[in-house]
Design an enzyme around this catalytic site. Sequence first.
Site, PDB file in Angstrom:
ATOM      1  N   ARG A  27      -0.315  -2.947  14.554  1.00 40.96           N
ATOM      2  CA  ARG A  27      -1.234  -2.287  13.291  1.00 40.96           C
ATOM      3  C   ARG A  27      -1.260  -3.413  12.500  1.00 40.96           C
ATOM      4  O   ARG A  27      -2.560  -3.665  11.099  1.00 40.96           O
ATOM      5  CB  ARG A  27      -0.859  -1.283  12.698  1.00 40.96           C
ATOM      6  CG  ARG A  27      -1.414   0.043  11.780  1.00 40.96           C
ATOM      7  CD  ARG A  27      -1.468   1.109  12.079  1.00 40.96           C
ATOM      8  NE  ARG A  27      -0.329   1.595  11.422  1.00 40.96           N
ATOM      9  CZ  ARG A  27       0.589   1.522  10.600  1.00 40.96           C
ATOM     10  NH1 ARG A  27      -0.129   1.181   9.233  1.00 40.96           N
ATOM     11  NH2 ARG A  27       1.670   1.972  10.506  1.00 40.96           N
ATOM     12  N   TYR A  30     -28.291   0.570   8.293  1.00 36.47           N
ATOM     13  CA  TYR A  30     -27.531   0.709   9.586  1.00 36.47           C
ATOM     14  C   TYR A  30     -27.263   2.368   9.492  1.00 36.47           C
ATOM     15  O   TYR A  30     -26.330   2.890   8.713  1.00 36.47           O
ATOM     16  CB  TYR A  30     -26.583   0.273  10.005  1.00 36.47           C
ATOM     17  CG  TYR A  30     -25.792   0.385  11.350  1.00 36.47           C
ATOM     18  CD1 TYR A  30     -26.307   1.622  12.782  1.00 36.47           C
ATOM     19  CD2 TYR A  30     -24.475   1.861  11.541  1.00 36.47           C
ATOM     20  CE1 TYR A  30     -25.475   1.816  13.692  1.00 36.47           C
ATOM     21  CE2 TYR A  30     -23.574   2.052  12.575  1.00 36.47           C
ATOM     22  CZ  TYR A  30     -24.140   2.201  13.928  1.00 36.47           C
ATOM     23  OH  TYR A  30     -23.558   3.254  14.637  1.00 36.47           O
ATOM     24  N   ASP A  69     -24.149  -7.203   5.269  1.00 35.18           N
ATOM     25  CA  ASP A  69     -24.287  -7.071   6.904  1.00 35.18           C
ATOM     26  C   ASP A  69     -24.691  -7.866   7.795  1.00 35.18           C
ATOM     27  O   ASP A  69     -25.907  -8.464   7.538  1.00 35.18           O
ATOM     28  CB  ASP A  69     -24.359  -5.546   7.378  1.00 35.18           C
ATOM     29  CG  ASP A  69     -23.975  -5.696   8.693  1.00 35.18           C
ATOM     30  OD1 ASP A  69     -24.340  -6.385   9.283  1.00 35.18           O
ATOM     31  OD2 ASP A  69     -24.222  -4.076   9.120  1.00 35.18           O
ATOM     32  N   LYS A 101     -22.158  -6.887  18.471  1.00 34.62           N
ATOM     33  CA  LYS A 101     -23.441  -7.405  19.172  1.00 34.62           C
ATOM     34  C   LYS A 101     -23.254  -9.007  19.218  1.00 34.62           C
ATOM     35  O   LYS A 101     -22.613  -9.938  19.861  1.00 34.62           O
ATOM     36  CB  LYS A 101     -24.043  -7.343  17.646  1.00 34.62           C
ATOM     37  CG  LYS A 101     -24.032  -6.014  17.068  1.00 34.62           C
ATOM     38  CD  LYS A 101     -24.211  -4.613  17.784  1.00 34.62           C
ATOM     39  CE  LYS A 101     -24.323  -3.432  17.513  1.00 34.62           C
ATOM     40  NZ  LYS A 101     -23.285  -2.831  17.393  1.00 34.62           N
TER      41      LYS A 101
HETATM   42  C1  LIG Z   1     -25.952  -3.734  11.618  1.00 35.63           C
HETATM   43  C2  LIG Z   1     -25.604  -3.060  12.303  1.00 35.63           C
HETATM   44  N1  LIG Z   1     -24.422  -3.049  11.101  1.00 35.63           N
HETATM   45  C3  LIG Z   1     -22.697  -2.463  11.966  1.00 35.63           C
HETATM   46  C4  LIG Z   1     -22.933  -1.494  12.614  1.00 35.63           C
HETATM   47  C5  LIG Z   1     -21.570  -1.192  13.115  1.00 35.63           C
HETATM   48  O1  LIG Z   1     -21.163  -1.415  13.751  1.00 35.63           O
HETATM   49  P1  LIG Z   1     -19.905  -0.648  15.097  1.00 35.63           P
HETATM   50  O2  LIG Z   1     -20.824  -0.065  16.015  1.00 35.63           O
HETATM   51  O3  LIG Z   1     -19.306  -2.037  15.945  1.00 35.63           O
HETATM   52  O4  LIG Z   1     -18.778   0.254  14.012  1.00 35.63           O
HETATM   53  C6  LIG Z   1     -23.829  -1.046  13.723  1.00 35.63           C
HETATM   54  C7  LIG Z   1     -23.734  -0.466  15.360  1.00 35.63           C
HETATM   55  O5  LIG Z   1     -24.688  -0.864  16.046  1.00 35.63           O
HETATM   56  C8  LIG Z   1     -25.066  -2.331  13.467  1.00 35.63           C
HETATM   57  O6  LIG Z   1     -26.160  -1.950  14.144  1.00 35.63           O
END
Ligand SMILES: Cc1ncc(COP(=O)(O)O)c(C=O)c1O
Length: 394
Positions: free
Chosen positions: A59, A112, A184, A209
Amino acid sequence: MNDRSHLTTRAARAGAHVAPGTALPLVPALHQTTVYGYPDLASLHRVNNGEERGQAYYRFGHYNGQVLEQAVADLEGAPDAVTTASGMAAITGTVLALAETGDHVVADRNVYGGTRSLLETDLPRLGIHTTLVDGADLTEVGRALTPRTKLVLVEALTNPTVRVPDLPALSALAGHVGAKLVVDGTFVTPALLRPLDHGADLVWHSVPKYLGGHSAAMGGVVAGPRDLTARIRQSIIHLGATVGPFDAWMALLGLKTLGLRMQAHSQGATAVAEFLAAHPAVTHVNHPSRPDHPQAATAAKLYPDGTGGMLSFALAGGRPAVDQLISRLNQTIPLSPSLADVSTTMIHPATTTHKDLPREELDALGITDGLIRLSVGIEDPADLIAELGAALAP
Ligand SMILES: Cc1ncc(COP(=O)(O)O)c(C=O)c1O
């Protein structure tokens, strides 16, 4: 002890002292262990006090997580990075580390859904309040900033309409009130844009992704200066949101092809956008390469090598046409509640990713019943165009 005696003891300690040879494996080894053994207290203390690189307990951070951190920090041009169990763990750990009761966050309302839900549902209970803005509208962002604003949160490209916030301008605005710009970078990756080069303080990713690229490994990562990552690392340890060694190991394998994949995603999406824009069944295409895109100029400035695989398009036939397209494409371009895989997938934002938003907000964001978001993969664009053409035929 002969071979048969003390078997339980020898079995329990099996493998513990087999040192690897001097040569390094081409693929870093997977250390699927929750804990490490130490020869003496002093060396354990040095690692625990951060005086020496090493690992003690899963952890607190482990070898495969550190390998991925170093790789992402290098690609992002960041001094350090922290890996996490998911993208949501990365943003949750970041906000908890950098904001406290009474603080304020300004966030693009296009972020998101999970990020929005964290900001609108969980953080107000901790006394951290958010103002949602259009991140591409600098006047609106400027008006929302207050002396208590600690964070400005945007996505480098938004989902599903692929808007393009002007990161250098946002960085200047955030700097006026001492807020950190947190980007992001999931949709763009450092292969197309390194937010820290454009004034951002931190960049974070959802690893399954583009970064991992193969939809097989879960994880998140946040990169930036050490004074910030040290605080975020502490909050991730407290949340218990450390990435798994196997996921980190898998993500590193995917990362190796990032540059080539992002080129292919970008070229494919641009070609598909051009095809769709000329199709009679399509009323509108959202892609930064299109001349009618509202931030085409910002995109050309920030993304000289393309914008990756995301685009969306509206069908003249509305929801019935969406259903028909999904059923006609189900063997080639599946409906899939994620994105950025090497294969092309699609989603219907109005009833999935954005289903909780009120109708007026969906309309304001351009998320109509006829809108489809495509995540264009690395297939031959000619094949994708042929498949979409056949599925869109009357
Ligand atoms: C642009 C974007 N940021 C963050 C996230 C969140 O990431 P996670 O699903 O790995 O928690 C997503 C999830 O689809 C996303 O599309």
